[in-house]
Design a protein around this motif. Structure first.
Motif, PDB file in Angstrom:
ATOM      1  N   MET A   1       0.843  -1.195   0.000  1.00  0.00           N
ATOM      2  CA  MET A   1       0.000   0.000   0.000  1.00  0.00           C
ATOM      3  C   MET A   1       0.880   1.247   0.000  1.00  0.00           C
ATOM      4  SD  MET A   1      -2.816   1.258   2.819  1.00  0.00           S
ATOM      5  CE  MET A   1      -3.990  -0.013   2.332  1.00  0.00           C
ATOM      6  N   THR A   2       0.488   2.233  -0.810  1.00  0.00           N
ATOM      7  CA  THR A   2       1.224   3.478  -0.873  1.00  0.00           C
ATOM      8  C   THR A   2       1.012   4.293   0.395  1.00  0.00           C
ATOM      9  OG1 THR A   2       0.991   3.552  -3.273  1.00  0.00           O
ATOM     10  CG2 THR A   2       1.572   5.611  -2.169  1.00  0.00           C
ATOM     11  N   SER A   3       2.091   4.773   0.954  1.00  0.00           N
ATOM     12  CA  SER A   3       1.989   5.641   2.118  1.00  0.00           C
ATOM     13  C   SER A   3       1.645   7.057   1.665  1.00  0.00           C
ATOM     14  CB  SER A   3       3.308   5.640   2.891  1.00  0.00           C
ATOM     15  OG  SER A   3       3.603   4.350   3.388  1.00  0.00           O
ATOM     16  N   THR A   4       0.983   7.800   2.514  1.00  0.00           N
ATOM     17  CA  THR A   4       0.621   9.178   2.204  1.00  0.00           C
ATOM     18  C   THR A   4       0.889  10.072   3.412  1.00  0.00           C
ATOM     19  OG1 THR A   4      -1.660   8.860   2.935  1.00  0.00           O
ATOM     20  CG2 THR A   4      -1.197   8.474   0.598  1.00  0.00           C
ATOM     21  N   PHE A   5       1.091  11.346   3.118  1.00  0.00           N
ATOM     22  CA  PHE A   5       1.224  12.324   4.194  1.00  0.00           C
ATOM     23  C   PHE A   5      -0.153  12.701   4.718  1.00  0.00           C
ATOM     24  CE2 PHE A   5       5.162  13.418   1.737  1.00  0.00           C
ATOM     25  CZ  PHE A   5       6.071  13.062   2.719  1.00  0.00           C
ATOM     26  N   PRO A   6      -0.255  13.028   6.003  1.00  0.00           N
ATOM     27  CA  PRO A   6      -1.525  13.519   6.539  1.00  0.00           C
ATOM     28  C   PRO A   6      -1.763  14.962   6.111  1.00  0.00           C
ATOM     29  CG  PRO A   6       0.150  13.630   8.231  1.00  0.00           C
ATOM     30  CD  PRO A   6       0.805  12.951   7.047  1.00  0.00           C
ATOM     31  N   ASN A   7      -3.017  15.410   6.208  1.00  0.00           N
ATOM     32  CA  ASN A   7      -3.309  16.837   6.088  1.00  0.00           C
ATOM     33  C   ASN A   7      -2.826  17.496   7.373  1.00  0.00           C
ATOM     34  OD1 ASN A   7      -4.503  17.345   3.552  1.00  0.00           O
ATOM     35  ND2 ASN A   7      -6.372  16.326   4.227  1.00  0.00           N
ATOM     36  N   ILE A   8      -1.736  18.243   7.253  1.00  0.00           N
ATOM     37  CA  ILE A   8      -1.027  18.694   8.431  1.00  0.00           C
ATOM     38  C   ILE A   8      -1.081  20.208   8.571  1.00  0.00           C
ATOM     39  CG2 ILE A   8       1.220  18.946   7.290  1.00  0.00           C
ATOM     40  CD1 ILE A   8       0.714  17.372  10.755  1.00  0.00           C
ATOM     41  N   SER A   9      -1.077  20.677   9.801  1.00  0.00           N
ATOM     42  CA  SER A   9      -0.873  22.099  10.090  1.00  0.00           C
ATOM     43  C   SER A   9       0.344  22.219  10.991  1.00  0.00           C
ATOM     44  CB  SER A   9      -2.114  22.688  10.777  1.00  0.00           C
ATOM     45  OG  SER A   9      -1.878  24.013  11.194  1.00  0.00           O
ATOM     46  N   THR A  57      -7.206  22.356  -6.027  1.00  0.00           N
ATOM     47  CA  THR A  57      -8.312  21.395  -5.919  1.00  0.00           C
ATOM     48  C   THR A  57      -8.012  20.041  -6.548  1.00  0.00           C
ATOM     49  OG1 THR A  57      -9.355  22.179  -7.966  1.00  0.00           O
ATOM     50  CG2 THR A  57      -9.984  23.271  -5.904  1.00  0.00           C
ATOM     51  N   GLU A  58      -7.048  19.982  -7.463  1.00  0.00           N
ATOM     52  CA  GLU A  58      -6.782  18.722  -8.159  1.00  0.00           C
ATOM     53  C   GLU A  58      -5.341  18.242  -8.001  1.00  0.00           C
ATOM     54  OE1 GLU A  58      -8.469  18.324 -12.111  1.00  0.00           O
ATOM     55  OE2 GLU A  58      -9.691  20.111 -11.780  1.00  0.00           O
ATOM     56  N   TYR A  59      -4.382  19.077  -8.386  1.00  0.00           N
ATOM     57  CA  TYR A  59      -2.988  18.631  -8.379  1.00  0.00           C
ATOM     58  C   TYR A  59      -2.497  18.287  -6.976  1.00  0.00           C
ATOM     59  CZ  TYR A  59       2.095  18.772  -8.586  1.00  0.00           C
ATOM     60  OH  TYR A  59       3.427  18.467  -8.438  1.00  0.00           O
ATOM     61  N   ALA A  60      -2.631  19.226  -6.045  1.00  0.00           N
ATOM     62  CA  ALA A  60      -2.105  19.004  -4.691  1.00  0.00           C
ATOM     63  C   ALA A  60      -2.768  17.811  -3.998  1.00  0.00           C
ATOM     64  CB  ALA A  60      -2.241  20.271  -3.850  1.00  0.00           C
ATOM     65  N   PRO A  61      -4.099  17.682  -4.030  1.00  0.00           N
ATOM     66  CA  PRO A  61      -4.716  16.501  -3.405  1.00  0.00           C
ATOM     67  C   PRO A  61      -4.275  15.192  -4.045  1.00  0.00           C
ATOM     68  CG  PRO A  61      -6.348  18.222  -3.734  1.00  0.00           C
ATOM     69  CD  PRO A  61      -5.120  18.654  -4.463  1.00  0.00           C
ATOM     70  N   ALA A  62      -4.106  15.197  -5.384  1.00  0.00           N
ATOM     71  CA  ALA A  62      -3.684  13.972  -6.070  1.00  0.00           C
ATOM     72  C   ALA A  62      -2.268  13.577  -5.679  1.00  0.00           C
ATOM     73  CB  ALA A  62      -3.787  14.163  -7.582  1.00  0.00           C
ATOM     74  N   GLU A  63      -1.371  14.562  -5.555  1.00  0.00           N
ATOM     75  CA  GLU A  63       0.002  14.271  -5.148  1.00  0.00           C
ATOM     76  C   GLU A  63       0.042  13.667  -3.747  1.00  0.00           C
ATOM     77  OE1 GLU A  63       3.233  15.049  -7.027  1.00  0.00           O
ATOM     78  OE2 GLU A  63       1.538  14.467  -8.290  1.00  0.00           O
ATOM     79  N   ARG A  64      -0.749  14.211  -2.840  1.00  0.00           N
ATOM     80  CA  ARG A  64      -0.764  13.691  -1.474  1.00  0.00           C
ATOM     81  C   ARG A  64      -1.377  12.294  -1.434  1.00  0.00           C
ATOM     82  NH1 ARG A  64      -3.578  13.054   3.168  1.00  0.00           N
ATOM     83  NH2 ARG A  64      -5.563  13.616   2.202  1.00  0.00           N
ATOM     84  N   THR A  65      -2.497  12.106  -2.106  1.00  0.00           N
ATOM     85  CA  THR A  65      -3.179  10.809  -2.082  1.00  0.00           C
ATOM     86  C   THR A  65      -2.308   9.712  -2.681  1.00  0.00           C
ATOM     87  OG1 THR A  65      -5.339  11.888  -2.238  1.00  0.00           O
ATOM     88  CG2 THR A  65      -5.239   9.561  -2.819  1.00  0.00           C
ATOM     89  N   ALA A  66      -1.571  10.040  -3.739  1.00  0.00           N
ATOM     90  CA  ALA A  66      -0.708   9.054  -4.391  1.00  0.00           C
ATOM     91  C   ALA A  66       0.587   8.816  -3.629  1.00  0.00           C
ATOM     92  CB  ALA A  66      -0.393   9.508  -5.816  1.00  0.00           C
ATOM     93  N   GLY A  67       0.830   9.611  -2.598  1.00  0.00           N
ATOM     94  CA  GLY A  67       2.046   9.425  -1.808  1.00  0.00           C
ATOM     95  C   GLY A  67       3.277  10.074  -2.400  1.00  0.00           C
ATOM     96  N   ARG A  68       3.094  10.886  -3.449  1.00  0.00           N
ATOM     97  CA  ARG A  68       4.257  11.498  -4.095  1.00  0.00           C
ATOM     98  C   ARG A  68       4.783  12.719  -3.341  1.00  0.00           C
ATOM     99  NH1 ARG A  68       1.105  10.005  -8.734  1.00  0.00           N
ATOM    100  NH2 ARG A  68       0.064  12.037  -8.687  1.00  0.00           N
ATOM    101  N   GLY A  69       3.905  13.411  -2.602  1.00  0.00           N
ATOM    102  CA  GLY A  69       4.387  14.602  -1.936  1.00  0.00           C
ATOM    103  C   GLY A  69       3.316  15.330  -1.154  1.00  0.00           C
ATOM    104  N   LEU A  70       3.610  16.601  -0.853  1.00  0.00           N
ATOM    105  CA  LEU A  70       2.727  17.408  -0.026  1.00  0.00           C
ATOM    106  C   LEU A  70       2.942  18.872  -0.375  1.00  0.00           C
ATOM    107  CD1 LEU A  70       0.742  17.324   2.455  1.00  0.00           C
ATOM    108  CD2 LEU A  70       2.757  17.725   3.889  1.00  0.00           C
ATOM    109  N   ASP A  71       1.848  19.613  -0.552  1.00  0.00           N
ATOM    110  CA  ASP A  71       1.903  21.054  -0.817  1.00  0.00           C
ATOM    111  C   ASP A  71       1.300  21.786   0.373  1.00  0.00           C
ATOM    112  OD1 ASP A  71       1.951  21.589  -4.278  1.00  0.00           O
ATOM    113  OD2 ASP A  71       1.997  19.600  -3.385  1.00  0.00           O
ATOM    114  N   LEU A  72       2.039  22.738   0.932  1.00  0.00           N
ATOM    115  CA  LEU A  72       1.565  23.488   2.081  1.00  0.00           C
ATOM    116  C   LEU A  72       1.596  24.980   1.802  1.00  0.00           C
ATOM    117  CD1 LEU A  72       3.402  21.636   4.993  1.00  0.00           C
ATOM    118  CD2 LEU A  72       0.980  21.435   4.384  1.00  0.00           C
TER     119      LEU A  72
END
Length: 215
Positions: A1-9, A57-72
């Motif tokens: 299973m691909t790991s993902t980052f949490p929605n973080i603050s 709405t699309e790129y950042a959520p997709a990157e996080r869900t796929a485990g590729r990265g995180l945009d803050l």
């Protein structure tokens, strides 16, 4: 299973790093149309509000869900104004490594925001997520970005020759591509020792204070 980052603050004394939201569209579009952003990144120019909305709405959520990265989004604690972006990309969950990049709005430069946000992200990534390596790549002539890497304790590992494309203005006002070198920097957990104190002393603030999941 691909790991993902949490929605973080992540909170520092001056900043809050949080997920991008649609209220950031106008400020993000304005920031990305800056000359320095156009010169050193591959952000499309001109950068429209439609492009900003797609990113949020699309790129950042997709990157996080796929485990590729995180945009803050990097925002001022007091005003909540968007001052920049921090990105984690090319994440390798097996070796616990990710590439870090940062963009600061032109009006907010010179305040140490990039270093503060990058160090806070690194502290969270090493502490909470148990990562073992952060990589930063800076174009050879981008001294401002290199100074941020140095301030947070990164070690220069070498040069990737002719591996980077930057953009320069032509006489007719259009942009053209130019090849240059990448300088590769790395940050390991042990490199953070002393970096927070040094940065705090030089700028008069604490580097990172608190974080919480937004799941």
């Amino acid at each position: 299973m691909t790991s993902t980052f949490p929605n973080i603050s992540i909170s520092t004394e001056r900043l809050v790093l949080r997920p991008l939201d649609e209220d950031d569209v106008p400020a993000l579009a304005e920031m990305m149309n800056d000359e320095q952003v156009a010169a050193w990144t591959d952000v499309p120019q001109p950068f429209t509000e439609e492009g900003a909305r797609h990113w949020i709405t699309e790129y950042a959520p997709a990157e996080r869900t796929a485990g590729r990265g995180l945009d803050l989004a990097v925002t001022e604690f007091l005003t909540q104004r968007l001052v920049g972006i921090v990105q984690l990309t090319k994440t390798d969950w097996q070796i616990r490594s990710s590439e870090l990049s940062y963009i600061i709005a032109p009006w907010a430069r010179g305040e140490g925001y990039a270093s503060e946000a990058a160090l806070a992200t690194a502290g969270w990534l090493f502490g909470d997520q148990k990562f073992e390596r952060i990589e930063i790549r800076t174009p050879a002539d981008n001294t401002a970005s290199q100074q941020v890497a140095q301030k947070i304790g990164c070690i220069s590992e070498g040069v990737l020759r002719n591996a980077c494309i930057v953009h320069v203005r032509t006489e007719d006002g259009t942009w053209t591509d130019m090849r240059t070198d990448f300088i590769v920097w790395s940050l390991l957990p042990e490199d953070l020792e002393g970096a927070e104190e040094q940065l705090s002393d030089s700028r008069g603030f604490g580097a990172y204070a608190d974080y919480s999941d937004w799941n």
